[in-house]
Design a protein around this motif. Structure first.
Motif, PDB file in Angstrom:
ATOM      1  N   ILE A  40       4.754 -23.528  30.004  1.00 34.29           N
ATOM      2  CA  ILE A  40       5.735 -22.559  29.503  1.00 34.29           C
ATOM      3  C   ILE A  40       5.845 -22.670  27.982  1.00 34.29           C
ATOM      4  CG2 ILE A  40       8.195 -21.941  29.501  1.00 34.29           C
ATOM      5  CD1 ILE A  40       8.189 -22.981  32.489  1.00 34.29           C
ATOM      6  N   ARG A  43       3.119 -21.084  26.002  1.00 30.33           N
ATOM      7  CA  ARG A  43       3.239 -19.625  25.947  1.00 30.33           C
ATOM      8  C   ARG A  43       4.378 -19.191  25.020  1.00 30.33           C
ATOM      9  NH1 ARG A  43       4.761 -18.212  31.253  1.00 30.33           N
ATOM     10  NH2 ARG A  43       6.851 -18.570  30.489  1.00 30.33           N
ATOM     11  N   ASP A  44       5.527 -19.889  25.060  1.00 23.11           N
ATOM     12  CA  ASP A  44       6.745 -19.370  24.446  1.00 23.11           C
ATOM     13  C   ASP A  44       7.213 -20.063  23.163  1.00 23.11           C
ATOM     14  OD1 ASP A  44       6.793 -17.650  26.572  1.00 23.11           O
ATOM     15  OD2 ASP A  44       8.474 -18.607  27.593  1.00 23.11           O
ATOM     16  N   LYS A 137       8.760 -18.356  34.543  1.00 26.01           N
ATOM     17  CA  LYS A 137       9.966 -18.236  33.713  1.00 26.01           C
ATOM     18  C   LYS A 137       9.602 -18.343  32.244  1.00 26.01           C
ATOM     19  CE  LYS A 137      13.265 -19.826  37.129  1.00 26.01           C
ATOM     20  NZ  LYS A 137      14.246 -20.831  37.495  1.00 26.01           N
ATOM     21  N   ARG A 138      10.524 -17.854  31.426  1.00 23.69           N
ATOM     22  CA  ARG A 138      10.387 -17.911  29.971  1.00 23.69           C
ATOM     23  C   ARG A 138      11.250 -19.059  29.447  1.00 23.69           C
ATOM     24  NH1 ARG A 138       6.380 -14.655  28.441  1.00 23.69           N
ATOM     25  NH2 ARG A 138       7.212 -14.937  26.361  1.00 23.69           N
ATOM     26  N   ASP A 141      14.937 -18.592  29.619  1.00 20.00           N
ATOM     27  CA  ASP A 141      15.598 -18.778  30.913  1.00 20.00           C
ATOM     28  C   ASP A 141      16.223 -20.165  31.058  1.00 20.00           C
ATOM     29  OD1 ASP A 141      14.802 -16.210  31.727  1.00 20.00           O
ATOM     30  OD2 ASP A 141      12.908 -16.976  32.543  1.00 20.00           O
ATOM     31  N   LYS A 162      14.485 -12.926  23.538  1.00 19.09           N
ATOM     32  CA  LYS A 162      14.136 -11.853  24.478  1.00 19.09           C
ATOM     33  C   LYS A 162      13.208 -10.846  23.849  1.00 19.09           C
ATOM     34  CE  LYS A 162      18.242 -12.484  27.169  1.00 19.09           C
ATOM     35  NZ  LYS A 162      19.513 -12.048  27.538  1.00 19.09           N
TER      36      LYS A 162
END
Length: 162
Positions: A40, A43-44, A137-138, A141, A162
């Motif tokens: 995660i 990615r984020d 999930k991000r 979250d 977001k």
């Protein structure tokens, strides 16, 4: 790093690579939950790492002993830096986990105070139940698992993610 570990009991013996946003080319994980959380973060997050012993010098009391707490992850994003800890849901309320969380919250409050005074990024501390970590999930979250500090109110940056 993205491949599911067949024998999760051996994960502590494995080295993982293929990171683009981790500060180090190789990482070890204590659990498959940590590995999935790293996916995660890849990615984020802007950047992330798993701290080493002595890097933050966060200590907690356990009985008569004072032990060092090493959070699972430190993550930087556009508007904040966070420490994240993943724990089995059954252990979330244990005295040791709570003592570690309180010590981390006290540490990050000081970091947040300093950052606010010097124009730095806000600090957050997340205590995340293991069964919430899902690669779909991000990072945003997980902000609902923030353990809020008492000394400083940090604006929640979740809207910016977001």
């Amino acid at each position: 790093m993205r491949e599911t570990v067949q024998d999760a009991s051996r994960i502590r013996q494995m080295l993982f690579g293929g990171f683009k946003k981790c500060l180090y080319p190789l990482q070890k994980f204590d659990s498959d939950t940590e590995r999935r959380f790293a996916v995660i973060l890849e990615r984020d997050a802007q950047k992330w790492f798993k701290p080493a012993k002595g890097q933050f010098q966060i200590y907690y009391k356990q009985g008569a002993d004072q032990k060092e707490y090493i959070p699972d992850f430190v993550v930087e994003n556009g508007d904040f830096i966070l420490m994240a800890e993943t724990k089995a849901r059954a252990d979330m309320q244990s005295p040791e986990v709570q003592a570690k969380a309180e010590a981390a919250a006290a540490w990050y409050r000081q970091a947040a105070d300093y950052a606010v005074q010097h124009g730095g990024k806000a600090w957050l501390y997340l205590l995340i139940p293991h069964d919430e970590v899902d690669e779909a999930k991000r990072l945003a979250d997980f902000l609902r698992f923030e353990k809020k500090g008492e000394a400083v109110q940090i604006p929640c940056p979740s809207e910016r993610l977001k």
